[in-house]
Write an enzyme that holds these catalytic residues in place. Sequence first.
Site, PDB file in Angstrom:
ATOM      1  N   ASP A  67     -11.507   2.921   3.876  1.00  0.00           N
ATOM      2  CA  ASP A  67     -11.986   1.538   3.772  1.00  0.00           C
ATOM      3  C   ASP A  67     -13.501   1.514   3.544  1.00  0.00           C
ATOM      4  OD1 ASP A  67     -10.275  -0.617   3.722  1.00  0.00           O
ATOM      5  OD2 ASP A  67      -9.962  -0.642   5.896  1.00  0.00           O
ATOM      6  N   LYS A  90       0.844  -1.199   0.000  1.00  0.00           N
ATOM      7  CA  LYS A  90       0.000   0.000   0.000  1.00  0.00           C
ATOM      8  C   LYS A  90       0.875   1.243   0.000  1.00  0.00           C
ATOM      9  CE  LYS A  90      -3.985  -2.176   2.113  1.00  0.00           C
ATOM     10  NZ  LYS A  90      -4.641  -2.671   3.309  1.00  0.00           N
ATOM     11  N   GLN A 140      -5.085  -1.372   9.478  1.00  0.00           N
ATOM     12  CA  GLN A 140      -5.006  -2.721   8.910  1.00  0.00           C
ATOM     13  C   GLN A 140      -5.628  -3.749   9.858  1.00  0.00           C
ATOM     14  OE1 GLN A 140      -3.577  -3.468   5.743  1.00  0.00           O
ATOM     15  NE2 GLN A 140      -4.520  -5.441   6.134  1.00  0.00           N
TER      16      GLN A 140
END
Length: 293
Positions: free
Chosen positions: A122, A55, A99
């Site tokens: 997200d 990422k 995460q």
Amino acid sequence: MSSARIIDGKAVAADLRAELAKKVADLKSQHGIQPGLAVVLVGEDPASKVYVRNKGKQTVEVGMHSVEHKLDENTSEADLLALVQQLNNDPAINGILVQLPLPKHINSELILNTIDPDKDVDGFHPTNVGRLAIGERSLVPCTPTGSIILAKSVQPDLTGLDAVVIGRSNIVGKPVAQLLLRENCTVTIAHSRTRNIQSVVKRADLIIAAVGIPEFVRGDWIKPGAIVIDVGINRIEKPDGKTRLVGDVNFDEASIVAGSITPVPGGVGPMTIACLLKNTLEATLMQKGLPSA
Ligand code: NAD
């Protein structure tokens, strides 16, 4: 022998990143704004470490500002909350990703719900779930967004298609069904309690499989010519004891019948990070009162 068109997720993701890099460069030159993404990793989960590294790398490649916070496995919930608050208030950070999975002593829901919904790249915050449901501008979960982009790469207008989503999770099944509604599909959500699932799937012009069961969808469930998007990522053991990745669709069988199909790996997987970067750009634009790029 496969007759289906194989949808190349790596290539579509690379195109999306190139498009984003151009939009980020324009945003910098026209408005002096550089989107910033903060990724928070708690603990030493090896798969999570790889995701976070990728990422960060791809964030920089498209010209965005990347920040990584790597915290010890024993970090307290209070310290993690404080970091999220600090990132919420940091004007250089437009997107925040914590995460998952988090260590067991931390309440994941509490942490995710503390992220400013406008920075929730997200798309898991209840505010964004609600905004998606009522069709407002919002940040949409990455894997569902990637799945729709792949379907549209073979059929740009999905209007009127019978779409069947298999799976009703909050991270894939439900949001992907909302996105299909937005694309004017007739949407059915099949799940573990669905009766006669084969015949439900057989109606579909577009199948999105997010079940988490290796090769669950068989070739004879598929209507000839259907578009098949396989979200599943399952590691199975081969007869020689080594492992390999397979999807939720039996690829060998399905690719004889389907019109087009995503492989695993190399289908939906590569789209997820590209869509995270797309969300980071969108979050920046929303925060600055600018239209979507
Ligand atoms: P989940 O376990 O949260 O949900 C699975 C869903 O499948 C449930 O809603 C359940 O009702 C349904 N289901 C279970 N058994 C069933 C059955 N026998 N018949 C019909 N439906 C059944 O899983 P998830 O998080 O939605 O993930 C689904 C798959 O997608 C997994 O393989 C996961 O690894 C993969 N995934 C991939 C990405 C990516 O980046 N490509 C991202 C997220 C998840």
